[in-house]
Design a protein around this motif. Structure first.
Motif, PDB file in Angstrom:
ATOM      1  N   VAL A  23       0.836  -1.202   0.000  1.00  0.00           N
ATOM      2  CA  VAL A  23       0.000   0.000   0.000  1.00  0.00           C
ATOM      3  C   VAL A  23       0.869   1.249   0.000  1.00  0.00           C
ATOM      4  CG1 VAL A  23      -1.624   1.380   1.371  1.00  0.00           C
ATOM      5  CG2 VAL A  23      -2.024  -1.063   1.049  1.00  0.00           C
ATOM      6  N   VAL A  24       1.857   1.294   0.865  1.00  0.00           N
ATOM      7  CA  VAL A  24       2.721   2.474   0.950  1.00  0.00           C
ATOM      8  C   VAL A  24       3.424   2.719  -0.375  1.00  0.00           C
ATOM      9  CG1 VAL A  24       4.758   3.471   2.060  1.00  0.00           C
ATOM     10  CG2 VAL A  24       3.031   2.296   3.447  1.00  0.00           C
ATOM     11  N   PHE A  25       4.035   1.685  -0.942  1.00  0.00           N
ATOM     12  CA  PHE A  25       4.800   1.866  -2.167  1.00  0.00           C
ATOM     13  C   PHE A  25       3.918   2.060  -3.403  1.00  0.00           C
ATOM     14  CE2 PHE A  25       8.102  -0.314   0.455  1.00  0.00           C
ATOM     15  CZ  PHE A  25       8.935   0.794   0.558  1.00  0.00           C
ATOM     16  N   SER A  26       2.637   1.755  -3.284  1.00  0.00           N
ATOM     17  CA  SER A  26       1.734   2.031  -4.398  1.00  0.00           C
ATOM     18  C   SER A  26       1.246   3.478  -4.384  1.00  0.00           C
ATOM     19  CB  SER A  26       0.528   1.084  -4.370  1.00  0.00           C
ATOM     20  OG  SER A  26      -0.364   1.435  -3.328  1.00  0.00           O
ATOM     21  N   ARG A  27       1.378   4.127  -3.251  1.00  0.00           N
ATOM     22  CA  ARG A  27       0.877   5.500  -3.128  1.00  0.00           C
ATOM     23  C   ARG A  27       1.965   6.565  -3.238  1.00  0.00           C
ATOM     24  NH1 ARG A  27      -3.897   4.989   0.724  1.00  0.00           N
ATOM     25  NH2 ARG A  27      -4.931   3.165  -0.140  1.00  0.00           N
ATOM     26  N   PHE A  28       3.177   6.208  -2.855  1.00  0.00           N
ATOM     27  CA  PHE A  28       4.284   7.152  -2.895  1.00  0.00           C
ATOM     28  C   PHE A  28       5.327   6.690  -3.901  1.00  0.00           C
ATOM     29  CE2 PHE A  28       2.935   7.662   1.625  1.00  0.00           C
ATOM     30  CZ  PHE A  28       2.677   9.018   1.617  1.00  0.00           C
TER      31      PHE A  28
ATOM     32  N   ASP B 171      -2.367   4.504   7.970  1.00  0.00           N
ATOM     33  CA  ASP B 171      -3.594   3.860   8.471  1.00  0.00           C
ATOM     34  C   ASP B 171      -4.158   2.887   7.440  1.00  0.00           C
ATOM     35  OD1 ASP B 171      -3.410   5.308  10.827  1.00  0.00           O
ATOM     36  OD2 ASP B 171      -4.953   6.770  10.258  1.00  0.00           O
ATOM     37  N   ASP B 172      -4.185   3.317   6.178  1.00  0.00           N
ATOM     38  CA  ASP B 172      -4.679   2.439   5.111  1.00  0.00           C
ATOM     39  C   ASP B 172      -3.808   1.184   4.986  1.00  0.00           C
ATOM     40  OD1 ASP B 172      -6.657   4.308   4.591  1.00  0.00           O
ATOM     41  OD2 ASP B 172      -5.741   5.047   2.731  1.00  0.00           O
ATOM     42  N   ALA B 173      -2.503   1.363   5.140  1.00  0.00           N
ATOM     43  CA  ALA B 173      -1.580   0.225   5.059  1.00  0.00           C
ATOM     44  C   ALA B 173      -1.837  -0.767   6.186  1.00  0.00           C
ATOM     45  CB  ALA B 173      -0.138   0.714   5.088  1.00  0.00           C
ATOM     46  N   ALA B 174      -2.080  -0.247   7.387  1.00  0.00           N
ATOM     47  CA  ALA B 174      -2.368  -1.132   8.520  1.00  0.00           C
ATOM     48  C   ALA B 174      -3.678  -1.881   8.305  1.00  0.00           C
ATOM     49  CB  ALA B 174      -2.407  -0.326   9.820  1.00  0.00           C
TER      50      ALA B 174
ATOM     51  N   ASP C 135       8.515   2.407   8.448  1.00  0.00           N
ATOM     52  CA  ASP C 135       8.668   1.354   9.443  1.00  0.00           C
ATOM     53  C   ASP C 135       7.346   0.599   9.529  1.00  0.00           C
ATOM     54  OD1 ASP C 135       9.884  -0.169  11.517  1.00  0.00           O
ATOM     55  OD2 ASP C 135       8.795   1.025  12.993  1.00  0.00           O
ATOM     56  N   VAL C 136       7.402  -0.677   9.247  1.00  0.00           N
ATOM     57  CA  VAL C 136       6.237  -1.552   9.377  1.00  0.00           C
ATOM     58  C   VAL C 136       6.581  -2.582  10.437  1.00  0.00           C
ATOM     59  CG1 VAL C 136       4.735  -3.207   8.231  1.00  0.00           C
ATOM     60  CG2 VAL C 136       5.594  -1.219   6.962  1.00  0.00           C
ATOM     61  N   THR C 137       5.845  -2.551  11.527  1.00  0.00           N
ATOM     62  CA  THR C 137       6.067  -3.484  12.624  1.00  0.00           C
ATOM     63  C   THR C 137       4.830  -4.357  12.780  1.00  0.00           C
ATOM     64  OG1 THR C 137       7.432  -1.839  13.745  1.00  0.00           O
ATOM     65  CG2 THR C 137       6.659  -3.704  15.063  1.00  0.00           C
TER      66      THR C 137
ATOM     67  N   VAL D 292      -0.366  -4.382  14.239  1.00  0.00           N
ATOM     68  CA  VAL D 292       0.279  -3.789  13.079  1.00  0.00           C
ATOM     69  C   VAL D 292       0.472  -2.294  13.347  1.00  0.00           C
ATOM     70  CG1 VAL D 292       0.116  -3.313  10.613  1.00  0.00           C
ATOM     71  CG2 VAL D 292      -0.861  -5.415  11.528  1.00  0.00           C
ATOM     72  N   ALA D 293       1.701  -1.835  13.160  1.00  0.00           N
ATOM     73  CA  ALA D 293       2.006  -0.410  13.270  1.00  0.00           C
ATOM     74  C   ALA D 293       2.780  -0.008  12.020  1.00  0.00           C
ATOM     75  CB  ALA D 293       2.821  -0.121  14.514  1.00  0.00           C
ATOM     76  N   VAL D 294       2.332   1.080  11.395  1.00  0.00           N
ATOM     77  CA  VAL D 294       2.984   1.559  10.180  1.00  0.00           C
ATOM     78  C   VAL D 294       3.315   3.031  10.366  1.00  0.00           C
ATOM     79  CG1 VAL D 294       2.775   1.894   7.687  1.00  0.00           C
ATOM     80  CG2 VAL D 294       1.668  -0.078   8.772  1.00  0.00           C
TER      81      VAL D 294
END
Length: 78
Positions: free
Chosen positions: A18-23, A62-65, A32-34, A44-46
């Motif tokens: 999700v993160v890499f699809s948006r940025f 939040d969307d990634a989590a 940091d994805v934990t 899940v914490a992003v």
């Protein structure tokens, strides 16, 4: 039944996707994805730092989590 490692890997990959699809990769200064999965509890914490991006970093995190949790639900067949 998926292993704990499979659960963690599935959640982390979904969140990162999700993160890499948006940025654009160059916009991200830190990510940091934990993910933990213990005793049947998924946590899940992003965190995303992309100060030059036009998108809201917190919203994307939040969307990634949420995507991570959904991926784990799918893994368990819910």
């Amino acid at each position: 039944m998926p292993t704990d490692d499979e659960v963690v890997e599935t959640a982390a990959k979904a969140a990162e996707d999700v993160v890499f699809s948006r940025f654009d990769i160059g916009e991200i200064e830190d990510i940091d994805v934990t993910v933990t999965f213990e005793d049947g509890v998924l946590d899940v914490a992003v965190y995303v730092n992309a100060p030059d991006a036009r998108l809201d970093e917190g919203r994307v995190a939040d969307d990634a989590a949420l995507a991570a949790r959904a991926a784990v639900d799918d893994l368990f067949g819910d």
